[in-house]
Design an enzyme around this catalytic site. Structure first.
Site, PDB file in Angstrom:
ATOM      1  CG  HIS A 183     -17.121   0.104  30.371  1.00 17.95           C
ATOM      2  ND1 HIS A 183     -16.167  -0.481  31.317  1.00 17.95           N
ATOM      3  CD2 HIS A 183     -16.831  -0.055  29.293  1.00 17.95           C
ATOM      4  CE1 HIS A 183     -15.157  -0.646  30.236  1.00 17.95           C
ATOM      5  NE2 HIS A 183     -15.693  -0.363  29.158  1.00 17.95           N
ATOM      6  CG  ASP A 227     -16.531  -0.306  34.746  1.00 14.74           C
ATOM      7  OD1 ASP A 227     -16.544  -1.074  33.725  1.00 14.74           O
ATOM      8  OD2 ASP A 227     -15.640   0.634  35.074  1.00 14.74           O
ATOM      9  CB  SER A 234     -12.897   0.759  27.529  1.00 13.25           C
ATOM     10  OG  SER A 234     -13.453  -0.582  27.298  1.00 13.25           O
TER      11      SER A 234
END
Length: 297
Positions: A276, A249, A109
């Site tokens: 995610h 995601d 991320s």
């Protein structure tokens, strides 16, 4: 699994780190960059299992988070919480551990965004890069998050909007609606595993970094990073790169596509049953894919 812990001293405090496996004598060590900005290492802890493949795995809590020095007095200071601040911290860590000449990097991320920022500088010791669940532009990220939001059941959309307009995003009603989004697009393992919950609890306890750099929610990136993009610089990443994302995601294919389009040596793995956090949702398959990439000739 054997591990060691320590601290790296920096100009604004100290950075906590953990090394799983032997640091010397094996394959190039793998440094893990957690997300946020403002998360902790806990939710990406599963990557430590890659030490079983013959490499040291290094986790750390970025400045302002977890076991590293917290700086709540810096809340709202966007000119302090910058990409350069965290790049400097990463460089101090690799130098302190004596691995700056040869290492691999995995960022998840925001960590993947930071990893890409590091890689465009072409550091001589970086061997391979994994960018997991990361956008290449926060403008696209926000647009896609709000597109996914419009696909939520109407009552959940209404609860989000109602509380945002009333300024009550700390309410139980808003948190419950947000959790519905998270269960679809952030972590589909429900209830969230303890290590993931620890990270969310840590953000709630000290949101200094998250609120300053990101903003109050996933849907409203109004912090100092709001204009961030790396799209025009991706061609400068010269190391082999693996992209990871989940079919569900919040980092949608549109968010990830620029990495695939502009990094010269790149491959992309989408995990069909993940959102995610494939390292949690499809742990064995995800870790295997990373190990195969790092071990490739």
């Amino acid at each position: 699994m054997d591990f060691t812990e320590g601290y790296v001293e920096g100009p604004y405090g100290r950075t906590w780190y953990k090394v799983s496996g032997p640091l010397q004598g094996g394959k190039p060590p793998l440094v893990i960059l957690h997300g946020g900005p403002g998360c902790t290492h806990d939710y990406v802890d599963s990557f430590k299992d890659l030490a079983a493949t013959g490499r040291a795995v290094i986790h750390y809590d970025q400045l302002g988070n977890g076991r590293s020095t917290h700086l709540p007095e810096r809340a709202g200071q966007g000119d302090f919480w910058t990409v350069d601040l965290f790049l400097g911290e990463l460089n101090r860590l690799t130098a302190h551990l004596g691995i700056a000449e040869k290492y691999d990097l995995l960022g998840q991320s925001w960590g993947g965004m930071l990893g890409a920022e590091h890689a465009v500088l072409q550091p001589k010791g970086l061997r391979r890069l994994v960018i997991a669940n990361s956008p290449a532009s926060l403008k696209t990220w926000v647009e896609e998050a709000n597109r996914l939001r419009r696909d939520l059941p109407q009552d959940i959309q209404d609860a989000l909007t109602r509380n945002e307009e009333a300024g009550t995003i700390d309410s139980e009603d808003y948190q419950k609606a947000s959790a519905a989004f998270y269960a679809l697009h952030v972590c589909r393992v429900q209830p969230m595993p303890p290590e993931v919950q620890r990270t969310f609890d840590a953000i709630a306890a000290d949101p200094t970094v998250y609120h300053t750099m990101n903003g109050p929610t996933e849907f409203h990136v109004i912090g100092s990073m709001k204009g961030w993009t790396i799209e025009s610089r991706l061609h400068q990443i010269i190391v082999p790169t693996l992209l990871i994302s989940g079919r569900h995601d919040e980092a949608t294919p549109l968010c990830v596509q620029p990495y695939a389009d502009h990094i010269p040596d790149v491959r992309w793995r989408i995990f069909e049953h993940s959102s995610h956090m494939p390292h949690v949702e499809e742990k064995d398959a995800c870790l295997s894919a990373v190990a195969d990439f790092l071990d490739a000739a």
